[in-house]
Design a protein around this motif. Sequence first.
Motif, PDB file in Angstrom:
ATOM      1  N   LYS A 131       0.834  -1.210   0.000  1.00 31.94           N
ATOM      2  CA  LYS A 131       0.000   0.000   0.000  1.00 31.94           C
ATOM      3  C   LYS A 131       0.867   1.258   0.000  1.00 31.94           C
ATOM      4  N   ASN A 132       1.928   1.219   0.803  1.00 31.18           N
ATOM      5  CA  ASN A 132       2.841   2.361   0.864  1.00 31.18           C
ATOM      6  C   ASN A 132       3.671   2.485  -0.411  1.00 31.18           C
ATOM      7  N   MET A 133       4.159   1.365  -0.928  1.00 31.63           N
ATOM      8  CA  MET A 133       5.015   1.372  -2.119  1.00 31.63           C
ATOM      9  C   MET A 133       4.284   1.878  -3.354  1.00 31.63           C
ATOM     10  N   PHE A 134       3.037   1.424  -3.518  1.00 34.35           N
ATOM     11  CA  PHE A 134       2.298   1.720  -4.746  1.00 34.35           C
ATOM     12  C   PHE A 134       1.154   2.715  -4.539  1.00 34.35           C
ATOM     13  N   GLU A 135       1.097   3.298  -3.338  1.00 41.76           N
ATOM     14  CA  GLU A 135       0.064   4.287  -3.009  1.00 41.76           C
ATOM     15  C   GLU A 135      -1.335   3.755  -3.345  1.00 41.76           C
ATOM     16  N   LEU A 136      -1.598   2.535  -2.869  1.00 39.25           N
ATOM     17  CA  LEU A 136      -2.884   1.901  -3.129  1.00 39.25           C
ATOM     18  C   LEU A 136      -3.990   2.571  -2.308  1.00 39.25           C
ATOM     19  N   ALA A 137      -5.149   2.724  -2.922  1.00 35.72           N
ATOM     20  CA  ALA A 137      -6.282   3.348  -2.236  1.00 35.72           C
ATOM     21  C   ALA A 137      -6.977   2.360  -1.307  1.00 35.72           C
ATOM     22  N   ASP A 138      -6.856   1.070  -1.589  1.00 45.07           N
ATOM     23  CA  ASP A 138      -7.552   0.046  -0.808  1.00 45.07           C
ATOM     24  C   ASP A 138      -7.047   0.007   0.633  1.00 45.07           C
ATOM     25  N   GLU A 139      -7.951  -0.308   1.566  1.00 47.56           N
ATOM     26  CA  GLU A 139      -7.556  -0.505   2.954  1.00 47.56           C
ATOM     27  C   GLU A 139      -6.870  -1.862   3.094  1.00 47.56           C
ATOM     28  N   VAL A 140      -5.933  -1.960   4.015  1.00 48.81           N
ATOM     29  CA  VAL A 140      -5.168  -3.192   4.205  1.00 48.81           C
ATOM     30  C   VAL A 140      -6.086  -4.369   4.523  1.00 48.81           C
ATOM     31  N   ASP A 141      -7.064  -4.172   5.383  1.00 53.71           N
ATOM     32  CA  ASP A 141      -7.985  -5.259   5.734  1.00 53.71           C
ATOM     33  C   ASP A 141      -8.746  -5.764   4.515  1.00 53.71           C
ATOM     34  N   ASP A 142      -9.108  -4.862   3.612  1.00 54.67           N
ATOM     35  CA  ASP A 142      -9.816  -5.262   2.398  1.00 54.67           C
ATOM     36  C   ASP A 142      -8.900  -6.053   1.462  1.00 54.67           C
ATOM     37  N   LEU A 143      -7.636  -5.638   1.390  1.00 54.96           N
ATOM     38  CA  LEU A 143      -6.663  -6.358   0.565  1.00 54.96           C
ATOM     39  C   LEU A 143      -6.445  -7.775   1.098  1.00 54.96           C
ATOM     40  N   ILE A 144      -6.365  -7.902   2.418  1.00 55.49           N
ATOM     41  CA  ILE A 144      -6.189  -9.217   3.037  1.00 55.49           C
ATOM     42  C   ILE A 144      -7.395 -10.107   2.769  1.00 55.49           C
ATOM     43  N   THR A 145      -8.572  -9.559   2.941  1.00 56.36           N
ATOM     44  CA  THR A 145      -9.795 -10.340   2.729  1.00 56.36           C
ATOM     45  C   THR A 145      -9.892 -10.824   1.297  1.00 56.36           C
ATOM     46  N   TYR A 146      -9.584  -9.951   0.346  1.00 55.37           N
ATOM     47  CA  TYR A 146      -9.653 -10.315  -1.067  1.00 55.37           C
ATOM     48  C   TYR A 146      -8.658 -11.437  -1.383  1.00 55.37           C
ATOM     49  N   LYS A 147      -7.429 -11.278  -0.887  1.00 56.53           N
ATOM     50  CA  LYS A 147      -6.393 -12.299  -1.130  1.00 56.53           C
ATOM     51  C   LYS A 147      -6.788 -13.631  -0.517  1.00 56.53           C
ATOM     52  N   ASN A 148      -7.282 -13.597   0.734  1.00 58.18           N
ATOM     53  CA  ASN A 148      -7.637 -14.842   1.405  1.00 58.18           C
ATOM     54  C   ASN A 148      -8.816 -15.542   0.739  1.00 58.18           C
ATOM     55  N   ASP A 149      -9.754 -14.769   0.211  1.00 55.22           N
ATOM     56  CA  ASP A 149     -10.886 -15.363  -0.504  1.00 55.22           C
ATOM     57  C   ASP A 149     -10.393 -16.151  -1.727  1.00 55.22           C
ATOM     58  N   ILE A 150      -9.456 -15.540  -2.472  1.00 50.54           N
ATOM     59  CA  ILE A 150      -8.889 -16.221  -3.643  1.00 50.54           C
ATOM     60  C   ILE A 150      -8.100 -17.451  -3.198  1.00 50.54           C
ATOM     61  N   PHE A 151      -7.311 -17.281  -2.132  1.00 51.74           N
ATOM     62  CA  PHE A 151      -6.468 -18.380  -1.665  1.00 51.74           C
ATOM     63  C   PHE A 151      -7.303 -19.565  -1.203  1.00 51.74           C
ATOM     64  N   LEU A 152      -8.320 -19.314  -0.406  1.00 49.57           N
ATOM     65  CA  LEU A 152      -9.132 -20.405   0.137  1.00 49.57           C
ATOM     66  C   LEU A 152      -9.865 -21.166  -0.966  1.00 49.57           C
ATOM     67  N   GLU A 153     -10.310 -20.446  -1.977  1.00 46.69           N
ATOM     68  CA  GLU A 153     -10.957 -21.118  -3.110  1.00 46.69           C
ATOM     69  C   GLU A 153      -9.945 -21.996  -3.846  1.00 46.69           C
ATOM     70  N   ALA A 154      -8.742 -21.448  -4.071  1.00 45.61           N
ATOM     71  CA  ALA A 154      -7.696 -22.218  -4.741  1.00 45.61           C
ATOM     72  C   ALA A 154      -7.271 -23.412  -3.886  1.00 45.61           C
ATOM     73  N   PHE A 155      -7.202 -23.217  -2.573  1.00 46.40           N
ATOM     74  CA  PHE A 155      -6.829 -24.284  -1.644  1.00 46.40           C
ATOM     75  C   PHE A 155      -7.820 -25.447  -1.730  1.00 46.40           C
ATOM     76  N   ASP A 156      -9.098 -25.120  -1.738  1.00 45.33           N
ATOM     77  CA  ASP A 156     -10.142 -26.148  -1.781  1.00 45.33           C
ATOM     78  C   ASP A 156     -10.134 -26.935  -3.085  1.00 45.33           C
ATOM     79  N   HIS A 157      -9.641 -26.308  -4.162  1.00 45.66           N
ATOM     80  CA  HIS A 157      -9.651 -26.952  -5.474  1.00 45.66           C
ATOM     81  C   HIS A 157      -8.287 -27.528  -5.875  1.00 45.66           C
ATOM     82  N   SER A 158      -7.303 -27.412  -4.980  1.00 45.97           N
ATOM     83  CA  SER A 158      -5.962 -27.932  -5.287  1.00 45.97           C
ATOM     84  C   SER A 158      -5.850 -29.367  -4.793  1.00 45.97           C
ATOM     85  N   GLU A 159      -6.145 -30.303  -5.673  1.00 40.33           N
ATOM     86  CA  GLU A 159      -6.151 -31.710  -5.292  1.00 40.33           C
ATOM     87  C   GLU A 159      -4.758 -32.261  -5.014  1.00 40.33           C
TER      88      GLU A 159
END
Length: 224
Positions: free
Chosen positions: A56-84
């Motif tokens: 966020k600091n490096m790229f001056e992202l507008a998103d809040e850190v908590d929102d970035l974490i939630t978005y990443k974890n949502d993608i990760f958990l879906e990928a985790f469930d489908h990674s046989e």
Amino acid sequence: MVKTVIFDMDGVIVDTEPLHYLVNKEHHKALNIEVTDEVYSTFTGTSNKNYFQTLKNMFELADEVDDLITYKNDIFLEAFDHSEDLDLLPGVKDLIQDLFQNGVELILASSSEKVIIDKVFERFGLAPYFSHRVSGEDFPESKPNPAIFEYAAALSKAPKSECIVIEDSTNGIKAAKAAGIYCIGYIGEHSGLQDTALADKVIRHFSELNYDVIQQLKATEDTK
């Protein structure tokens, strides 16, 4: 004598580092930013909170850190469930069972969020072996800050001098040593640019370790 072993999770117990890498690359693309592999490797072992605050600091992202974490974890958990093909690291389950059967207390200290830790434990049946699960989300600073390992050692039934840490990342090893705990560094297939130079002992396969070997390693260190 070693009475407690504190395990890192990602890259030590389960081979999730490649999945994290792919998910983060997808997230970077959605954010329209580019993080080189060299820069990315410096964050291995740190919490998502630290990672996304830095981005966020490096790229001056507008998103809040908590929102970035939630978005990443949502993608990760879906990928985790489908990674046989996602599995535990070779030999680590045997080591966990061997230590447990010999009365060694096992504690997890991972930079991952609790939701990810719980997913891993559920999928691979790890809950019966571990007395505590410590998540990096509960600490204001992540590895290489030693707080997570100091807390994990405080939860142990044994004094810190009878604990060891098993880690795979530069940041995790630095954190363990800063906490004053003997550290075994693991170099896995996907360790990449991680530096294990500060570790007290380095292994490349968990077959190199068992209860007796760990006791011998620590006893030798204690006589120095």
